[in-house]
Scaffold this motif. Structure first.
Motif, PDB file in Angstrom:
ATOM      1  N   TYR A 285     -30.680 -26.496  15.945  1.00 36.48           N
ATOM      2  CA  TYR A 285     -30.092 -27.710  16.516  1.00 36.48           C
ATOM      3  C   TYR A 285     -30.313 -28.904  15.593  1.00 36.48           C
ATOM      4  N   HIS A 286     -31.532 -29.048  15.071  1.00 37.33           N
ATOM      5  CA  HIS A 286     -31.807 -30.172  14.164  1.00 37.33           C
ATOM      6  C   HIS A 286     -30.867 -30.133  12.962  1.00 37.33           C
ATOM      7  N   ARG A 287     -30.597 -28.933  12.443  1.00 38.24           N
ATOM      8  CA  ARG A 287     -29.696 -28.826  11.283  1.00 38.24           C
ATOM      9  C   ARG A 287     -28.261 -29.200  11.675  1.00 38.24           C
ATOM     10  N   TRP A 288     -27.854 -28.774  12.873  1.00 35.13           N
ATOM     11  CA  TRP A 288     -26.516 -29.153  13.362  1.00 35.13           C
ATOM     12  C   TRP A 288     -26.423 -30.662  13.554  1.00 35.13           C
ATOM     13  N   TYR A 289     -27.452 -31.237  14.116  1.00 31.85           N
ATOM     14  CA  TYR A 289     -27.495 -32.685  14.346  1.00 31.85           C
ATOM     15  C   TYR A 289     -27.346 -33.450  13.023  1.00 31.85           C
ATOM     16  N   ASP A 290     -28.009 -32.971  11.973  1.00 34.20           N
ATOM     17  CA  ASP A 290     -27.952 -33.648  10.674  1.00 34.20           C
ATOM     18  C   ASP A 290     -26.578 -33.529  10.025  1.00 34.20           C
ATOM     19  N   ALA A 291     -25.826 -32.466  10.377  1.00 31.44           N
ATOM     20  CA  ALA A 291     -24.574 -32.174   9.675  1.00 31.44           C
ATOM     21  C   ALA A 291     -23.323 -32.643  10.414  1.00 31.44           C
ATOM     22  N   THR A 292     -23.418 -32.913  11.701  1.00 32.92           N
ATOM     23  CA  THR A 292     -22.217 -33.227  12.479  1.00 32.92           C
ATOM     24  C   THR A 292     -22.444 -34.463  13.352  1.00 32.92           C
ATOM     25  N   ARG A 293     -21.365 -34.905  14.013  1.00 33.84           N
ATOM     26  CA  ARG A 293     -21.437 -36.041  14.919  1.00 33.84           C
ATOM     27  C   ARG A 293     -20.806 -35.675  16.258  1.00 33.84           C
ATOM     28  N   VAL A 294     -21.482 -36.073  17.336  1.00 30.04           N
ATOM     29  CA  VAL A 294     -20.901 -35.911  18.669  1.00 30.04           C
ATOM     30  C   VAL A 294     -20.220 -37.203  19.089  1.00 30.04           C
ATOM     31  N   ALA A 295     -20.850 -38.334  18.854  1.00 26.32           N
ATOM     32  CA  ALA A 295     -20.265 -39.634  19.176  1.00 26.32           C
ATOM     33  C   ALA A 295     -19.539 -40.183  17.943  1.00 26.32           C
ATOM     34  N   PRO A 296     -18.405 -40.862  18.137  1.00 31.59           N
ATOM     35  CA  PRO A 296     -17.688 -41.444  16.983  1.00 31.59           C
ATOM     36  C   PRO A 296     -18.477 -42.582  16.364  1.00 31.59           C
ATOM     37  N   GLN A 297     -18.203 -42.842  15.088  1.00 30.51           N
ATOM     38  CA  GLN A 297     -18.868 -43.927  14.374  1.00 30.51           C
ATOM     39  C   GLN A 297     -17.917 -45.117  14.225  1.00 30.51           C
ATOM     40  N   GLY A 298     -18.468 -46.306  14.378  1.00 28.39           N
ATOM     41  CA  GLY A 298     -17.673 -47.514  14.172  1.00 28.39           C
ATOM     42  C   GLY A 298     -16.448 -47.571  15.071  1.00 28.39           C
ATOM     43  N   ASP A 299     -15.277 -47.787  14.442  1.00 28.31           N
ATOM     44  CA  ASP A 299     -14.028 -47.885  15.194  1.00 28.31           C
ATOM     45  C   ASP A 299     -13.326 -46.537  15.337  1.00 28.31           C
ATOM     46  N   GLU A 300     -14.003 -45.488  14.970  1.00 28.42           N
ATOM     47  CA  GLU A 300     -13.402 -44.157  15.045  1.00 28.42           C
ATOM     48  C   GLU A 300     -13.030 -43.824  16.489  1.00 28.42           C
ATOM     49  N   GLU A 301     -11.869 -43.224  16.674  1.00 32.16           N
ATOM     50  CA  GLU A 301     -11.416 -42.846  18.012  1.00 32.16           C
ATOM     51  C   GLU A 301     -12.108 -41.573  18.476  1.00 32.16           C
ATOM     52  N   VAL A 302     -12.253 -41.476  19.788  1.00 30.69           N
ATOM     53  CA  VAL A 302     -12.786 -40.250  20.384  1.00 30.69           C
ATOM     54  C   VAL A 302     -11.728 -39.165  20.274  1.00 30.69           C
ATOM     55  N   THR A 303     -12.145 -38.001  19.768  1.00 26.70           N
ATOM     56  CA  THR A 303     -11.201 -36.898  19.575  1.00 26.70           C
ATOM     57  C   THR A 303     -11.654 -35.666  20.356  1.00 26.70           C
ATOM     58  N   ALA A 304     -10.808 -34.653  20.325  1.00 28.24           N
ATOM     59  CA  ALA A 304     -11.140 -33.379  20.976  1.00 28.24           C
ATOM     60  C   ALA A 304     -12.398 -32.774  20.361  1.00 28.24           C
ATOM     61  N   LEU A 305     -12.596 -32.997  19.065  1.00 27.56           N
ATOM     62  CA  LEU A 305     -13.771 -32.454  18.408  1.00 27.56           C
ATOM     63  C   LEU A 305     -15.050 -33.076  18.982  1.00 27.56           C
ATOM     64  N   HIS A 306     -15.041 -34.384  19.199  1.00 18.79           N
ATOM     65  CA  HIS A 306     -16.205 -35.032  19.787  1.00 18.79           C
ATOM     66  C   HIS A 306     -16.496 -34.458  21.174  1.00 18.79           C
ATOM     67  N   ARG A 307     -15.456 -34.325  21.969  1.00 20.63           N
ATOM     68  CA  ARG A 307     -15.640 -33.821  23.336  1.00 20.63           C
ATOM     69  C   ARG A 307     -16.128 -32.375  23.321  1.00 20.63           C
ATOM     70  N   THR A 308     -15.570 -31.601  22.428  1.00 18.98           N
ATOM     71  CA  THR A 308     -15.979 -30.190  22.354  1.00 18.98           C
ATOM     72  C   THR A 308     -17.418 -30.070  21.882  1.00 18.98           C
ATOM     73  N   ARG A 309     -17.791 -30.914  20.936  1.00 21.63           N
ATOM     74  CA  ARG A 309     -19.183 -30.877  20.463  1.00 21.63           C
ATOM     75  C   ARG A 309     -20.164 -31.322  21.543  1.00 21.63           C
ATOM     76  N   LEU A 310     -19.735 -32.179  22.449  1.00 18.89           N
ATOM     77  CA  LEU A 310     -20.611 -32.544  23.565  1.00 18.89           C
ATOM     78  C   LEU A 310     -20.893 -31.320  24.426  1.00 18.89           C
ATOM     79  N   TRP A 311     -19.913 -30.468  24.616  1.00 18.40           N
ATOM     80  CA  TRP A 311     -20.156 -29.205  25.336  1.00 18.40           C
ATOM     81  C   TRP A 311     -21.236 -28.393  24.629  1.00 18.40           C
ATOM     82  N   LEU A 312     -21.135 -28.299  23.303  1.00 19.52           N
ATOM     83  CA  LEU A 312     -22.109 -27.513  22.553  1.00 19.52           C
ATOM     84  C   LEU A 312     -23.493 -28.143  22.636  1.00 19.52           C
ATOM     85  N   ASN A 313     -23.571 -29.463  22.522  1.00 19.25           N
ATOM     86  CA  ASN A 313     -24.847 -30.161  22.639  1.00 19.25           C
ATOM     87  C   ASN A 313     -25.488 -29.876  23.992  1.00 19.25           C
ATOM     88  N   ASP A 314     -24.695 -29.978  25.050  1.00 15.57           N
ATOM     89  CA  ASP A 314     -25.234 -29.779  26.395  1.00 15.57           C
ATOM     90  C   ASP A 314     -25.601 -28.321  26.644  1.00 15.57           C
TER      91      ASP A 314
END
Length: 552
Positions: free
Chosen positions: A502-531
């Motif tokens: 998990y720590h390695r995944w956390y370092d390599a990917t993002r669940v929440a968007p950065q800055g003005d980035e829009e929320v995408t399906a990838l963010h939502r799907t990664r939240l499923w994986l995080n949970d």
């Protein structure tokens, strides 16, 4: 695709390949073993099923494996099925099939990972069972952590577990305990082979304070009996309180004298006599345990009519079987190795199967270290370190985790300094911090507008996501194997592996968007994986009796 679905697919493919050659060889579900390859380049799962059956159906392992792999490659959700070495089949799942597991876990909650290999099996799990002559020392503390965790592991496989404490309030050790209390009350030195330490004086004072009258008015025999009865009661109350504070509660406290008073011993002798294994010699009654591999026969009743200690074992086992327990597990210290042979012989004499109806697990010693040096002195017990001392030093979670994360049949060194550090070198901190991070990621994602309204599992294609999903998929197997082998440390080690991935995944990917980035399906799907990862780590920690903090 979950491991259970994959296992069913492999089973069908192997049954088909074997069935086309002969109808005389049966392939069962238990014959299909899926394992995680050490090298992830070899795929998500591997099986040696073709190697196990090739000789029996008159073909080579590679030929049978090629046939099975070809069929598996046509199944939706399997991206590749390749034959390697002498006949291993390596399986790679399609990203969507692998990723679907995240939603499965979240929707299943803490039910994910549970199995039915022991469904409704009644198991008596006896552990700790320390004589009430002093606080629980480190050996008993280790068994408390391991035994309770084993009970939780067995329950995850559907077993009906009764946690039992065998309570010995009679015998020579109890007599020495009572004499020690009397000596402390009188201000005399500790008797030879008696018990020392501040706790003896504490209990003696509590006996005196709670006595309605003047203890000095009693003769020696009555004084000894009063201190024995009240002292044992007070000591055992303290033991139960310490265990409860350690997260360990027993369903049954079984008194040793009960097997004599309720007729269990006599019923056991009657059963064994009827089976032809009891004989008389030199005025004593014996059990012919040498018939079943013991090094010598065992006395049940001495020539003077007094029951031998072994008679209590017979009666206790008979009592457990009468209570309907199909499996009886006893956890003992390293000094009880010689006890196993006679107990297994006794089990066989009853007509039961040793190591199935009766199991004896032997644990090894625990050494506490501080700055590399042994810690020997207790603030209350004098010469030994107790459960209370360990908990005071490092806390319940760190103590339990440190004691359960190593195989109980190996000696264990515990570094007290390490267990108080908030660094990744401290295994319990490392795992609990991973869960706290999972919780923080979920909170931050929600605050950024990410929810689980969308799920596209094929998007979980990053290599760290594949590795994390692979570990999550392996959790049911880890739990099942821990139950089968009676090794709860496997669950703790799995938690550490999952935390690292998990720590390695956390370092390599993002669940929440950065800055003005829009929320995408990838963010939502990664939240499923995080949970999903949070759910599995929470379940793993709960299985070994350790909390999963949301903030640290």
């Amino acid at each position: 695709m979950q491991p259970s679905s994959l296992s069913s697919a492999v089973l069908a493919a192997v049954q088909g390949a074997v069935g086309r050659r002969t109808a005389e060889v049966e392939v069962r579900e238990a014959d299909i073993v899926l394992e995680r390859p050490r090298n992830r380049d070899h795929g998500d799962w591997a099986t040696n099923a073709a190697m196990r059956f090739a000789k029996r159906v008159g073909t080579s392992p590679r030929e049978l494996a090629d046939e099975v792999a070809a069929e598996l490659a046509t199944i939706d959700g399997i991206a590749k099925a390749e034959v390697a070495g002498p006949g291993f089949i390596n399986l790679t799942l399609a990203a969507g099939a692998a990723g679907e597991l995240a939603r499965t876990i979240v929707e299943a909650g803490d039910a994910y990972g549970a199995g039915e290999s022991l469904k409704d099996v009644k198991i008596n799990l006896e552990f700790v069972s320390a004589n009430p002559t002093g606080p629980i020392h480190m050996g008993g503390t280790r068994w408390a952590a391991v035994g309770d965790s084993l009970g939780r592991v067995l329950e995850r496989q559907g077993a009906l577990v009764t946690r039992e404490y065998y309570f010995n309030d009679h015998g020579a050790q109890i007599d020495r305990f009572a004499k020690s209390l009397v000596a402390a009350f009188r201000g005399e030195p500790t008797p030879e082979e008696g018990y020392g330490g501040a706790y003896i004086a504490e209990i003696a004072k509590r006996v005196d304070d709670g006595y309605d009258g003047d203890l000095l008015d009693l003769d020696d025999a009555d004084l000894q009996e009063t201190f024995r009865e009240r002292g044992v009661q007070l000591m055992f109350e303290e033991i139960k309180r310490d265990l409860h504070d350690f997260g360990v509660d027993f369903d049954v406290f079984f008194h040793e004298h009960q097997v004599q008073s309720d007729g269990s011993v006599q019923r056991a002798i009657d059963v064994l006599r009827e089976r032809g294994h009891v004989f008389e010699e030199d005025g004593a009654l014996w059990l012919r345990t040498t018939t079943f591999g013991d090094d010598r026969d065992r006395v049940i009743v001495r020539s003077n009519g007094a029951p031998a200690y072994f008679s209590g074992d017979l009666g206790y086992y008979q009592n457990k079987r009468e209570r309907g327990f199909e499996q009886n597990i006893i956890m003992l210290g390293a000094d009880h190795h010689g006890y196993v042979g006679r107990m297994m012989a006794m089990c066989a004499a009853f007509g039961d199967t040793p190591h199935e109806h009766l199991e004896i697990l032997i644990g090894q010693m625990v050494n506490l270290l501080r700055e590399g040096k042994p810690v020997r002195m207790s603030k209350r017990a004098g010469t030994v370190v107790t459960m209370e001392d360990l908990v005071d030093a490092v806390g319940v979670d760190a103590a339990r985790y440190a004691l359960v994360r190593s195989s109980a049949d190996t000696p264990l060194d515990i570094d007290l300094e390490l267990l108080t550090q908030r660094t990744n070198d401290n295994p319990v901190y490392y795992v609990q911090y991973a869960h706290a991070r999972m919780s923080a990621v979920a909170r931050n994602a929600v605050a950024a507008g990410v929810d689980r309204s969308e799920f596209q599992p094929e998007l979980l294609s990053h290599e760290t996501e594949s590795a994390l999903l692979g570990a999550l998929a392996d959790f049911p197997r880890v739990l099942a194997q821990a139950a089968e082998l009676r090794e709860p440390h496997r669950v703790a080690r799995f938690a550490e592996e999952l935390a690292g991935l998990y720590h390695r995944w956390y370092d390599a990917t993002r669940v929440a968007p950065q800055g003005d980035e829009e929320v995408t399906a990838l963010h939502r799907t990664r939240l499923w994986l995080n949970d999903a990862a949070g759910q599995v780590l929470r379940t793993a920690l709960a299985t070994v009796g350790v909390s999963a903090p949301e903030r640290m």
